[in-house]
Design an enzyme around this catalytic site. Sequence first.
Site, mmCIF file in Angstrom:
data_model
loop_
_atom_site.group_PDB
_atom_site.id
_atom_site.type_symbol
_atom_site.label_atom_id
_atom_site.label_comp_id
_atom_site.label_asym_id
_atom_site.label_seq_id
_atom_site.Cartn_x
_atom_site.Cartn_y
_atom_site.Cartn_z
ATOM 1 C CE1 TYR A 1 -4.279 -2.544 5.253
ATOM 2 C CE2 TYR A 1 -3.628 -0.266 4.869
ATOM 3 C CZ TYR A 1 -3.968 -1.513 4.376
ATOM 4 O OH TYR A 1 -3.978 -1.735 3.017
ATOM 5 C CE LYS B 1 -1.642 -4.320 3.236
ATOM 6 N NZ LYS B 1 -1.922 -5.638 2.654
ATOM 7 C CB SER C 1 -0.862 -0.035 1.264
ATOM 8 O OG SER C 1 -1.413 1.236 1.518
HETATM 9 P P1 NAD Z 1 -10.791 -7.331 0.711
HETATM 10 O O1 NAD Z 1 -11.039 -7.308 2.163
HETATM 11 O O2 NAD Z 1 -11.928 -7.169 -0.218
HETATM 12 O O3 NAD Z 1 -10.012 -8.677 0.309
HETATM 13 C C1 NAD Z 1 -9.159 -9.361 1.215
HETATM 14 C C2 NAD Z 1 -9.587 -10.817 1.228
HETATM 15 O O4 NAD Z 1 -8.737 -11.545 2.102
HETATM 16 C C3 NAD Z 1 -11.023 -10.991 1.713
HETATM 17 O O5 NAD Z 1 -11.725 -11.798 0.778
HETATM 18 C C4 NAD Z 1 -10.864 -11.703 3.052
HETATM 19 O O6 NAD Z 1 -11.955 -12.559 3.330
HETATM 20 C C5 NAD Z 1 -9.559 -12.451 2.837
HETATM 21 N N1 NAD Z 1 -8.816 -12.799 4.060
HETATM 22 C C6 NAD Z 1 -8.424 -11.960 5.050
HETATM 23 N N2 NAD Z 1 -7.762 -12.668 5.995
HETATM 24 C C7 NAD Z 1 -7.739 -13.973 5.597
HETATM 25 C C8 NAD Z 1 -7.219 -15.172 6.143
HETATM 26 N N3 NAD Z 1 -6.581 -15.187 7.317
HETATM 27 N N4 NAD Z 1 -7.385 -16.330 5.451
HETATM 28 C C9 NAD Z 1 -8.031 -16.328 4.268
HETATM 29 N N5 NAD Z 1 -8.560 -15.222 3.695
HETATM 30 C C10 NAD Z 1 -8.407 -14.054 4.353
HETATM 31 O O7 NAD Z 1 -9.674 -6.222 0.405
HETATM 32 P P2 NAD Z 1 -9.168 -5.662 -0.987
HETATM 33 O O8 NAD Z 1 -9.598 -4.249 -1.095
HETATM 34 O O9 NAD Z 1 -9.464 -6.623 -2.074
HETATM 35 O O10 NAD Z 1 -7.605 -5.634 -0.696
HETATM 36 C C11 NAD Z 1 -6.754 -6.720 -1.014
HETATM 37 C C12 NAD Z 1 -5.388 -6.454 -0.436
HETATM 38 O O11 NAD Z 1 -4.904 -5.209 -0.938
HETATM 39 C C13 NAD Z 1 -5.368 -6.316 1.090
HETATM 40 O O12 NAD Z 1 -4.202 -6.928 1.578
HETATM 41 C C14 NAD Z 1 -5.332 -4.827 1.313
HETATM 42 O O13 NAD Z 1 -4.708 -4.487 2.523
HETATM 43 C C15 NAD Z 1 -4.500 -4.372 0.121
HETATM 44 N N6 NAD Z 1 -4.764 -2.976 -0.227
HETATM 45 C C16 NAD Z 1 -6.041 -2.578 -0.496
HETATM 46 C C17 NAD Z 1 -6.294 -1.257 -0.804
HETATM 47 C C18 NAD Z 1 -7.716 -0.786 -1.066
HETATM 48 O O14 NAD Z 1 -7.943 0.432 -1.074
HETATM 49 N N7 NAD Z 1 -8.677 -1.659 -1.309
HETATM 50 C C19 NAD Z 1 -5.254 -0.327 -0.864
HETATM 51 C C20 NAD Z 1 -3.937 -0.762 -0.607
HETATM 52 C C21 NAD Z 1 -3.712 -2.105 -0.296
HETATM 53 C C1 UD1 Z 2 -7.238 4.833 3.305
HETATM 54 C C2 UD1 Z 2 -6.214 4.508 4.331
HETATM 55 C C3 UD1 Z 2 -5.030 3.842 3.660
HETATM 56 C C4 UD1 Z 2 -5.495 2.615 2.892
HETATM 57 C C5 UD1 Z 2 -6.580 3.033 1.906
HETATM 58 C C6 UD1 Z 2 -7.171 1.858 1.211
HETATM 59 C C7 UD1 Z 2 -6.594 6.175 6.087
HETATM 60 C C8 UD1 Z 2 -5.999 7.328 6.830
HETATM 61 N N1 UD1 Z 2 -5.843 5.689 5.076
HETATM 62 O O1 UD1 Z 2 -6.662 5.745 2.390
HETATM 63 O O2 UD1 Z 2 -4.073 3.480 4.630
HETATM 64 O O3 UD1 Z 2 -4.411 2.033 2.194
HETATM 65 O O4 UD1 Z 2 -7.631 3.693 2.605
HETATM 66 O O5 UD1 Z 2 -7.896 1.051 2.071
HETATM 67 O O6 UD1 Z 2 -7.658 5.712 6.398
HETATM 68 N N2 UD1 Z 2 -13.069 11.056 2.790
HETATM 69 C C9 UD1 Z 2 -14.082 11.932 3.109
HETATM 70 N N3 UD1 Z 2 -15.241 11.437 3.604
HETATM 71 C C10 UD1 Z 2 -15.438 10.084 3.802
HETATM 72 C C11 UD1 Z 2 -14.396 9.189 3.465
HETATM 73 C C12 UD1 Z 2 -13.219 9.715 2.971
HETATM 74 O O7 UD1 Z 2 -13.931 13.148 2.932
HETATM 75 O O8 UD1 Z 2 -16.519 9.691 4.282
HETATM 76 C C13 UD1 Z 2 -11.823 11.590 2.222
HETATM 77 C C14 UD1 Z 2 -10.611 11.323 3.096
HETATM 78 O O9 UD1 Z 2 -10.412 12.354 4.006
HETATM 79 C C15 UD1 Z 2 -9.502 11.254 2.042
HETATM 80 C C16 UD1 Z 2 -10.204 10.756 0.781
HETATM 81 O O10 UD1 Z 2 -11.592 10.955 0.995
HETATM 82 O O11 UD1 Z 2 -9.031 12.539 1.790
HETATM 83 C C17 UD1 Z 2 -9.942 9.289 0.499
HETATM 84 O O12 UD1 Z 2 -10.241 8.563 1.697
HETATM 85 P P1 UD1 Z 2 -10.226 6.963 1.737
HETATM 86 O O13 UD1 Z 2 -11.054 6.442 0.636
HETATM 87 O O14 UD1 Z 2 -10.563 6.560 3.134
HETATM 88 O O15 UD1 Z 2 -8.718 6.603 1.383
HETATM 89 P P2 UD1 Z 2 -7.353 7.076 2.082
HETATM 90 O O16 UD1 Z 2 -7.597 7.778 3.350
HETATM 91 O O17 UD1 Z 2 -6.555 7.786 1.056
#
Ligand code: NAD
Ligand code: UD1
Length: 339
Positions: free
Chosen positions: A150, A154, A125
Amino acid sequence: MSTILLAGGAGYIGSHTAVELLNAGYEVVVVDNYSNSSPEAIRRVEKITGKTVKLYELDIKDNAKLFEVFKENRIDAVIHFAGLKAVGESVQKPIMYYRNNIDTTLSLLETMSEYGVNNIIFSSSASVYGENNPVPYTETMKRGVCTNPYGWTKSMMEQIFEDAAKADENLSVILLRYFNPIGAHESGIIGEDPQGIPNNLMPYVSQVAVGKRECLTIFGNDYPTHDGTCTRDYIHVVDLAKGHVKAIDYILSHNCVEIINLGTGTPYSVTEIVSTFERVNGIKVKHVYGPRRAGDLAELYANADKAAEILGWRAEKNLEDMCRDSWNWQKNNPNGYNQ
Ligand code: NAD
Ligand code: UD1
């Protein structure tokens, strides 16, 4: 064709990646405990692609059960999506976050070593850049001081992968640092399905638009940005998924340890997200301005050049596509996968 194991593959990013891998001709095995997802997502992946996915319900921390999956399938590479990802919850329950996120990683690495699987791609991330690196974030910058558990999981997992690869020259690792994935598959049948009140911006915007939530609060309008609201590097989840296919192509033909940003390189503000969503979808999103959210950075975006140079990948979809596809998924599935 090669077989790719998606750990946490039933989730938001995993399910979209499964579609793109299947379309590219890869075999896909998914392992998930559905702690934040549903097997319905994989049924829909099969519907979109007309191909089958081998699906295992298990906790990846459970080594013995994971061994069985590797015994039954000849795995060529793993993509590790499995993790808990709610920032606020990680502050309340840090031990649960460290236990789940780090143990899943160790369990996968041990099992891979046992079965001679040498390729792993990890969902990292942008949060690992921490609060002191200047934007745009470049992969050569040092990992920073994270603002929550969190982010630290990572950062620690990146270190674990680097140490494991240093000790085992056969192990190839790509750490993909995602920026802000939003949007959904253009079919509108898979998408993001957050449990409870969404923490992230786009699911909240969509749920206000569909009438499930009353009003969006924009967290702060006094930031030093062009309109006072925070800017982020939003990336369409299908572009992100295609980046994984390129990373798989690459890792299967190179012995490597790489860190690669997956972002667009273009930041947009919260108000730009809301106004674009309203314009392209012809729907109002009621919103008010509230105080800043603790831990938010004013600006955050990628230098996206390395992915282009190494993987030949750049994001292709624009903000309008992201807003249109998010809404298409939300309006067709107001209750997510629980119809
Ligand atoms: P998500 O929660 O939709 O997917 C994660 C999946 O992992 C889920 O299906 C959950 O059931 C499964 N899981 C969690 N723990 C487990 C375990 N112990 N055994 C088996 N399955 C397990 O999340 P996502 O948005 O698809 O994100 C995927 C990855 O990317 C995550 O590691 C997340 O931290 C990372 N990531 C996501 C974002 C984002 O904004 N979505 C941003 C940066 C990084
Ligand atoms: C967040 C996490 C980041 C994670 C990412 C994906 C925080 C501080 N950071 O990123 O670590 O990798 O999600 O899961 O939580 N916002 C509003 N109103 C809302 C929701 C969000 O104004 O109800 C704004 C936030 O202030 C931010 C932007 O929208 O400026 C994006 O927010 P969000 O979608 O939560 O992502 P990040 O905070 O960038």
